[in-house]
Enzyme design. Sequence first.
Site, PDB file in Angstrom:
ATOM      1  N   GLY A  85      97.214 -89.566  52.809  1.00  0.00           N
ATOM      2  CA  GLY A  85      97.767 -88.733  53.875  1.00  0.00           C
ATOM      3  C   GLY A  85      98.407 -89.515  54.989  1.00  0.00           C
ATOM      4  O   GLY A  85      99.357 -89.051  55.627  1.00  0.00           O
ATOM      5  N   ASP A 109      91.938 -86.542  60.175  1.00  0.00           N
ATOM      6  CA  ASP A 109      90.470 -86.646  60.251  1.00  0.00           C
ATOM      7  C   ASP A 109      89.907 -87.338  59.009  1.00  0.00           C
ATOM      8  O   ASP A 109      89.195 -86.723  58.220  1.00  0.00           O
ATOM      9  CB  ASP A 109      89.832 -85.273  60.460  1.00  0.00           C
ATOM     10  CG  ASP A 109      90.133 -84.297  59.337  1.00  0.00           C
ATOM     11  OD1 ASP A 109      91.150 -84.494  58.641  1.00  0.00           O
ATOM     12  OD2 ASP A 109      89.343 -83.357  59.131  1.00  0.00           O
TER      13      ASP A 109
END
Length: 285
Positions: free
Chosen positions: A149, A169
């Site tokens: 990501g 996160d």
Amino acid sequence: MFSYRHAFHAGNHADVLKHALLVHTLDYLNRKDNPYWVIDTHAGAGLYALDGEWANKNAEFADGIGRLWDRKDLPPLLADYVAQVRSYNSNGHLRYYPGSPWLTLDALRDRDRLRLFEMHPTESEVLVGNLEKLDRTALRQTTIFATDGFEGMKSLLPPPPRRGLVLIDPSYEDKRDYRSTVNAVKEGIKRFATGTYAVWYPLVQRREATEMVRHLENLQVKNWLHVSLTVKRPVAEGFGLHGSGMFIVNPPWTLHAALKDAMPVLTRLLAQDDRASYTLQHRTD
């Protein structure tokens, strides 16, 4: 690298903080008719059975969402979040916990889009399976990438509607995640300066965590908000999670006031010993 499974921690105190802020931010984005994108760099499995083998192993949700579940006196930021989780549970029994992808899908309008990254092979497979059980609208709005990501988000910025939220996160199981997070925010701002970037991080006794926050606070941006929640004193051995924080670039202007109202209550309800506390800072132009 792939030992972390979010199901172990679903609904814990860190999820409460992260997801309460997410629900508020999505509601704020929905106040304008213009469409937006949400990019989630570490999506997890999306939905978790709290009575399943993974979540029940340590039952961390009992000291997180479980402590808010039956409260009728929560401030709006927390009440809205609990209401979203309640929509996944019937008869008032807490059995399922929606992760950030599912909370986001709840908020999206027809023209909004969700882009999910999940590199863990098992988590990614479960995420795809969970998504396939949803309706056609969710399938049309969502794209899943089984890749990194941190790197993948850059190719999606700026999003076509020029409005969006990037949620970063990682597990921080790999110490390099701290530096990668700072670099991802910096690269994101270069490509999409008006976007909202929400970074979650753990409160652990690691030098890298402290340095990451310092680097984020020194970003050349006009607006940021930083909130942290400590639920217990750090253990002497230096292991374990004693709290977490959220750092948001270009936060909703409503968020600081909502947190001033909510954080004293959240700290009291989630405290595990007498060292529970919170911090709340923000910079505005």
